[in-house]
Design a protein around this motif. Structure first.
Motif, mmCIF file in Angstrom:
data_model
loop_
_atom_site.group_PDB
_atom_site.id
_atom_site.type_symbol
_atom_site.label_atom_id
_atom_site.label_comp_id
_atom_site.label_asym_id
_atom_site.label_seq_id
_atom_site.Cartn_x
_atom_site.Cartn_y
_atom_site.Cartn_z
ATOM 1 N N SER A 1 -40.048 -25.415 -6.016
ATOM 2 C CA SER A 1 -39.056 -25.382 -7.090
ATOM 3 C C SER A 1 -38.014 -26.474 -6.843
ATOM 4 C CB SER A 1 -38.367 -24.016 -7.109
ATOM 5 O OG SER A 1 -37.568 -23.865 -5.936
ATOM 6 N N SER B 1 -34.832 -26.226 -6.236
ATOM 7 C CA SER B 1 -33.958 -25.905 -5.097
ATOM 8 C C SER B 1 -34.698 -26.073 -3.780
ATOM 9 C CB SER B 1 -33.420 -24.474 -5.214
ATOM 10 O OG SER B 1 -34.465 -23.526 -5.128
ATOM 11 N N GLU B 2 -35.988 -25.740 -3.757
ATOM 12 C CA GLU B 2 -36.785 -25.908 -2.536
ATOM 13 C C GLU B 2 -36.958 -27.384 -2.195
ATOM 14 O OE1 GLU B 2 -39.694 -21.972 -2.614
ATOM 15 O OE2 GLU B 2 -40.148 -23.665 -3.902
ATOM 16 N N ALA C 1 -34.899 -29.729 -3.006
ATOM 17 C CA ALA C 1 -33.590 -30.202 -2.545
ATOM 18 C C ALA C 1 -33.382 -29.868 -1.070
ATOM 19 C CB ALA C 1 -32.489 -29.585 -3.392
ATOM 20 N N LYS C 2 -33.789 -28.673 -0.662
ATOM 21 C CA LYS C 2 -33.639 -28.260 0.736
ATOM 22 C C LYS C 2 -34.571 -29.057 1.644
ATOM 23 C CE LYS C 2 -32.129 -23.545 -0.308
ATOM 24 N NZ LYS C 2 -32.501 -22.110 -0.294
ATOM 25 N N GLU D 1 -33.964 -21.364 6.490
ATOM 26 C CA GLU D 1 -33.836 -20.387 5.401
ATOM 27 C C GLU D 1 -33.560 -18.999 5.961
ATOM 28 O OE1 GLU D 1 -34.449 -19.668 1.057
ATOM 29 O OE2 GLU D 1 -33.680 -21.231 2.331
ATOM 30 N N GLU E 1 -24.343 -24.985 1.224
ATOM 31 C CA GLU E 1 -24.344 -24.580 -0.188
ATOM 32 C C GLU E 1 -24.544 -25.763 -1.123
ATOM 33 O OE1 GLU E 1 -21.012 -22.247 -1.342
ATOM 34 O OE2 GLU E 1 -21.283 -20.766 0.257
ATOM 35 N N SER F 1 -28.481 -27.520 -2.729
ATOM 36 C CA SER F 1 -29.205 -27.261 -3.986
ATOM 37 C C SER F 1 -28.352 -27.535 -5.222
ATOM 38 C CB SER F 1 -29.704 -25.812 -4.010
ATOM 39 O OG SER F 1 -30.577 -25.568 -2.933
ATOM 40 N N LYS F 2 -27.308 -28.321 -5.043
ATOM 41 C CA LYS F 2 -26.392 -28.605 -6.144
ATOM 42 C C LYS F 2 -27.105 -29.276 -7.312
ATOM 43 C CE LYS F 2 -21.983 -30.931 -6.988
ATOM 44 N NZ LYS F 2 -20.947 -31.795 -6.398
ATOM 45 N N ASP F 3 -26.869 -28.728 -8.516
ATOM 46 C CA ASP F 3 -27.464 -29.294 -9.732
ATOM 47 C C ASP F 3 -26.474 -30.310 -10.303
ATOM 48 O OD1 ASP F 3 -29.041 -29.705 -11.990
ATOM 49 O OD2 ASP F 3 -29.406 -27.583 -12.313
ATOM 50 N N ARG G 1 -28.316 -22.299 -14.668
ATOM 51 C CA ARG G 1 -28.477 -23.424 -13.738
ATOM 52 C C ARG G 1 -27.290 -23.562 -12.786
ATOM 53 N NH1 ARG G 1 -30.194 -28.766 -16.904
ATOM 54 N NH2 ARG G 1 -29.849 -29.585 -14.791
#
Length: 456
Positions: free
Chosen positions: A15, A17-18, A20-21, A354, A361, A364-366, A415
């Motif tokens: 995804s 967020s994944e 991004a990490k 994880e 934090e 995963s910033k959009d 989002r």
């Protein structure tokens, strides 16, 4: 009825967020690679079969994904093997290429192929996916990324010392405490095989010993005996299974066990140098530990062997490993080029971070701001501000459709976008924008310049 879509076992979709990490981990590792002077290269996802086969031992060879030849691959198949249904024998005639199993062997091939362009010692890093036909389980996948750093063209033990520091630097940057860097030496393992009179069974011996933490002492001894190593021979190194204490205490016992083995004593000498240097330099978060059962059943290690364990509170296999491989490039025709390298297991490091809640934090910033779409002219007006924001380094976008306000605001909430910007006829006339903080509910009327300043 349409078939339900799926992906092969041991592979995953990621995804936003994944991803991004994962990128956060990769960038952290890349930053440290570059600080330590490593240069990036990339190699193809698949290699000629002969490049890979025979480099990882019998167990490794079975885990290499073979690629069928294009076209009518059975036309050139070994007829005798085909009729006998001999899958091992027929493979070479129907598959000439294979997906890479790791990044080290392709790197050795790269060094040999480009040796006239390389300045030695050559320090390279490589971050790419690899494939293994393994049984999928937690932390073990059939497709996964490796993040490797290697040095070729130097026999200096300072390289081994530097790799311990590199591991420590990366895990410190990730704020991952409690990591253990296990180290051993292939010469020590050769010494064990020598003192028990089984030097010709070194690979069988080391492959079995490497499984101690998985199948236990009795399981290892049973496997060794199945490979033809006598119970009397195994008894000669019983103290290896019982070895405890700190680095220095283990070295002291090793010196007794390997007192009659010159190669074993050389391995102890190398381990002592690395430990002495690390003690003088210090480590930030990791711990260096001597594990004499560490073998890593790969044919090409000749000196130091590394394996990194996650913190004890996380049940996870190794999150990194490597070692020295003096003879690897010789397989491809380039003699006397020593190499040493390590690898980071991206996927397992992800799972550890994880589980321990160590991702910042902000990872995963959009986007920072979503502009509400009120129509064609309003959207064009908004895009002037969006362009200015992007130029200032602020991520922003326009909702693409002229949908109901509630739908657009719900989209921003889902989002987790911190700000929404509204610009209707009134704002356009005043050359202003309405900026709404989605967390506090506060609203501000601002000019384009003020909007950029606030969101920066």
């Amino acid at each position: 009825m349409a078939q339900k879509p799926s992906i092969p076992k041991g592979t995953r979709d990621f995804s936003p967020s994944e991803v991004a990490k994962r990128n956060y981990i990769i960038q952290t590792i890349r930053d440290q690679f570059q600080k330590f002077g490593f240069q990036p290269i990339e190699t193809p996802s698949f290699e000629n079969s002969e490049t890979l086969m025979g480099k990882y031992g019998e167990e490794g060879d079975r885990l290499i994904f073979k690629i069928l030849n294009s076209g009518d691959f059975l036309k050139k198949a070994d007829k005798e093997a085909y009729e006998a249904k001999d899958s091992l024998k027929i493979t070479s005639s129907i598959s000439e290429k294979a997906l890479r199993y790791d990044l080290t062997v392709p790197f050795a091939r790269y060094v040999v192929q480009h040796r006239n362009e390389i300045e030695f010692p050559f320090k390279r890093y490589q971050i790419q996916p690899v494939w293994r036909a393994d049984r999928p389980q937690k932390g073990r996948f059939r497709e996964f990324f490796q993040c490797d750093a290697d040095v070729v063209g130097s026999t200096s033990l300072w390289q081994e010392v530097e790799f311990v520091q590199l591991y420590d630097a990366v895990f410190s940057a990730l704020d991952l405490k409690g990591v253990t860097i296990k180290i051993n030496n292939r010469k020590v393992l050769s010494g064990f095989a020598e003192v028990i009179g089984e030097s010709d069974k070194l690979i069988d011996f080391t492959v079995a010993l490497d499984k101690l933490d998985k199948i236990g002492e009795e399981g290892v001894k049973k496997e060794m005996q199945e490979k033809g190593i006598s119970a009397e021979a195994i008894q000669k190194i019983q103290r290896v299974f019982d070895l405890k204490g700190d680095f220095a205490e283990k070295i002291k016992v090793l010196k007794t066990i390997l007192s009659t083995s010159e190669v074993g004593k050389k391995g102890i000498e190398e381990l002592e140098f690395i430990n002495m240097s690390i003690e003088a330099l210090g480590l930030e978060t990791a711990t260096l530990d001597l594990d004499v059962t560490l073998a890593r059943g790969l044919n090409y290690y000749t000196g130091a062997i590394y394996e990194v364990s996650a913190p004890k509170e996380v049940k996870m296999g190794s999150i990194g490993g490597g070692g020295r491989y003096d003879d690897l490039t010789g397989i491809f025709g380039l003699k006397d080029v020593s190499g040493v390298g390590i690898s980071f297991g991206l996927d397992r490091i992800y799972l550890v971070l994880e589980e321990l809640g160590l991702f910042p934090e902000t990872v995963s910033k959009d986007i920072e701001a979503l502009f509400i779409n009120f129509g064609e002219s309003e959207s064009l007006y908004c895009f002037q501000a969006i362009k200015a924001l992007r130029k200032a380094g602020v991520a922003a976008e326009l909702y693409p459709d002229e949908a109901k306000m509630k739908k657009q605001m719900t989209h921003a909430n889902r989002r987790d976008i911190p700000y929404v910007v509204l610009a209707g006829k009134e704002e356009m006339e005043q050359q202003k924008f309405t900026l709404k903080n989605m967390r506090s509910g506060e609203q501000f009327t601002v000019s384009q310049q003020e909007l950029v300043e606030k969101l920066k």
